[in-house]
Design a protein around this motif. Sequence first.
Motif, mmCIF file in Angstrom:
data_model
loop_
_atom_site.group_PDB
_atom_site.id
_atom_site.type_symbol
_atom_site.label_atom_id
_atom_site.label_comp_id
_atom_site.label_asym_id
_atom_site.label_seq_id
_atom_site.Cartn_x
_atom_site.Cartn_y
_atom_site.Cartn_z
ATOM 1 N N TYR A 7 0.837 -1.196 0.000
ATOM 2 C CA TYR A 7 0.000 0.000 0.000
ATOM 3 C C TYR A 7 0.878 1.255 0.000
ATOM 4 C CZ TYR A 7 -3.317 3.556 1.456
ATOM 5 O OH TYR A 7 -4.067 4.699 1.528
ATOM 6 N N SER A 8 1.902 1.284 0.815
ATOM 7 C CA SER A 8 2.805 2.437 0.875
ATOM 8 C C SER A 8 3.503 2.652 -0.460
ATOM 9 C CB SER A 8 3.861 2.235 1.968
ATOM 10 O OG SER A 8 3.264 2.242 3.236
ATOM 11 N N ASP A 10 2.362 1.671 -3.440
ATOM 12 C CA ASP A 10 1.336 2.130 -4.389
ATOM 13 C C ASP A 10 1.045 3.611 -4.197
ATOM 14 O OD1 ASP A 10 1.154 -0.387 -5.484
ATOM 15 O OD2 ASP A 10 -0.693 -0.946 -4.403
ATOM 16 N N MET A 11 0.966 4.050 -2.964
ATOM 17 C CA MET A 11 0.692 5.459 -2.672
ATOM 18 C C MET A 11 1.862 6.335 -3.131
ATOM 19 S SD MET A 11 -2.325 5.662 -1.669
ATOM 20 C CE MET A 11 -2.390 7.357 -1.238
ATOM 21 N N ALA A 12 3.069 5.910 -2.951
ATOM 22 C CA ALA A 12 4.239 6.669 -3.390
ATOM 23 C C ALA A 12 4.243 6.795 -4.916
ATOM 24 C CB ALA A 12 5.515 6.003 -2.889
ATOM 25 N N LEU A 14 1.605 6.609 -6.846
ATOM 26 C CA LEU A 14 0.470 7.457 -7.182
ATOM 27 C C LEU A 14 0.846 8.935 -7.051
ATOM 28 C CD1 LEU A 14 -2.539 7.617 -7.933
ATOM 29 C CD2 LEU A 14 -3.050 7.587 -5.489
ATOM 30 N N LYS A 15 1.554 9.292 -5.986
ATOM 31 C CA LYS A 15 1.986 10.674 -5.786
ATOM 32 C C LYS A 15 2.948 11.123 -6.890
ATOM 33 C CE LYS A 15 1.338 11.135 -0.835
ATOM 34 N NZ LYS A 15 1.964 11.398 0.443
ATOM 35 N N GLU A 18 0.845 11.735 -9.959
ATOM 36 C CA GLU A 18 0.080 12.977 -9.805
ATOM 37 C C GLU A 18 0.974 14.201 -9.997
ATOM 38 O OE1 GLU A 18 -1.870 12.663 -6.021
ATOM 39 O OE2 GLU A 18 -3.544 11.513 -6.861
#
Length: 188
Positions: A7-8, A10-12, A14-15, A18
Amino acid sequence: MNGGEQYSLDMALLKIREEKRKRKMRSERAVILFVVWLLVFRVCGIMRVDGNSMRPACHPGDIVFFLRILPDGVGYGDAVILKDASGEYLIKRIAGLPGDVMEVDREGHLTRNGAEVQETDVIYGLSETGDSVEYPYTVPEGSYFFLGDNRPVSLDSRMLGAAGREEIKGKVIWAAGAGRWNKKTGKR
């Protein structure tokens, strides 16, 4: 790799995506703003009509849009923006091209190369100022003879002589105000 680590990660990612998207959007906006600036200030122009010399086609307070770039030049009947010797901008209609022999009678009726020109939507009448050119007047090479549609009050080639190509700052493509501008005829 456990679920929390995934999850961490994937979030990194994603950022990062973006941030790339935001940079791309900023670049696209800058390009769009540059293109708009280029169109408005280099290719097109906007001007407010002052005076009555082009009535009935243009009225005081009308806003005219014009093209600064003239790949096909100008022709008979085109409404153009001219810059006179004092630096003032005028809206007038092209009546004569280089080499044409022009004559304008006291009431503003036009004869070009020996033939009377049939004009519509022109206000004829005695000019408030006398003509300073002698007729027949031959339009010099590289110059244009221009007239206002409201002949009694128009300051035009009858008084100023022909305008050089460099004095023509654009060709009117549309006017907003008292009526609708017909792009094909240059008249309301």
